[in-house]
Design a protein around this motif. Structure first.
Motif, PDB file in Angstrom:
ATOM      1  N   UNK A 124      31.353  64.315 -28.629  1.00 50.26           N
ATOM      2  CA  UNK A 124      30.622  63.370 -27.780  1.00 50.26           C
ATOM      3  C   UNK A 124      30.079  62.197 -28.590  1.00 50.26           C
ATOM      4  N   UNK A 125      29.761  62.418 -29.840  1.00 49.85           N
ATOM      5  CA  UNK A 125      29.247  61.339 -30.686  1.00 49.85           C
ATOM      6  C   UNK A 125      30.308  60.280 -30.978  1.00 49.85           C
ATOM      7  N   UNK A 126      31.586  60.602 -30.763  1.00 51.64           N
ATOM      8  CA  UNK A 126      32.680  59.652 -30.992  1.00 51.64           C
ATOM      9  C   UNK A 126      33.183  59.007 -29.710  1.00 51.64           C
ATOM     10  N   UNK A 127      32.467  59.211 -28.599  1.00 56.02           N
ATOM     11  CA  UNK A 127      32.912  58.708 -27.298  1.00 56.02           C
ATOM     12  C   UNK A 127      32.009  57.563 -26.863  1.00 56.02           C
ATOM     13  N   UNK A 128      32.627  56.438 -26.488  1.00 59.77           N
ATOM     14  CA  UNK A 128      31.869  55.300 -25.970  1.00 59.77           C
ATOM     15  C   UNK A 128      31.750  55.423 -24.454  1.00 59.77           C
ATOM     16  N   UNK A 129      30.995  54.517 -23.818  1.00 64.90           N
ATOM     17  CA  UNK A 129      30.803  54.599 -22.366  1.00 64.90           C
ATOM     18  C   UNK A 129      32.121  54.490 -21.602  1.00 64.90           C
ATOM     19  N   UNK A 130      33.043  53.689 -22.101  1.00 68.47           N
ATOM     20  CA  UNK A 130      34.391  53.659 -21.560  1.00 68.47           C
ATOM     21  C   UNK A 130      35.289  54.088 -22.703  1.00 68.47           C
ATOM     22  N   UNK A 131      35.692  55.337 -22.667  1.00 73.26           N
ATOM     23  CA  UNK A 131      36.427  55.900 -23.792  1.00 73.26           C
ATOM     24  C   UNK A 131      37.925  55.855 -23.534  1.00 73.26           C
TER      25      UNK A 131
END
Length: 108
Positions: free
Chosen positions: A50-57
């Motif tokens: 989750x720490x590597x996921x942006x709002x639009x992943x």
């Protein structure tokens, strides 16, 4: 059939109150599945922290991925306790194209 390319999804925005369920997400799991609701026939493509996921992943599906009987891409949120019971499902759309009237001009 074979597919490849980006898989994109939007991550839930933070809630305005103090209890924020999105903060309990530790990872996102991406599967291929023959049905939109998961099940034992699914095949794991990726696990993204989750720490590597942006709002639009966007995650890249490798070129020439065999899809066989798979018809959907599923994205599950994972907490420290368990995987989400209901995934976000996306129907695979594999569109072919034909090129015509192609020419090559060599200027050597």
């Amino acid at each position: 059939a074979q597919i490849g390319g980006p898989i994109s999804w939007n991550v839930a925005l933070p809630e305005s109150n103090a209890y924020q369920p999105h903060s309990l997400v530790t990872a996102y799991l991406v599967y291929l599945s023959p049905v939109p609701f998961g099940g034992p026939q699914r095949s794991l493509l990726a696990e993204i922290a989750a720490s590597n996921v942006s709002l639009t992943h966007q995650e890249l599906l490798p070129v020439d991925t065999q899809i066989g009987a798979f018809t959907h891409v599923l994205v599950y949120a994972m907490s420290i306790l368990q995987e989400q019971t209901t995934p976000r499902a996306f129907l695979i759309s594999d569109t072919g194209a034909t090129v015509t009237n192609l020419s090559f001009l060599d200027r050597e």
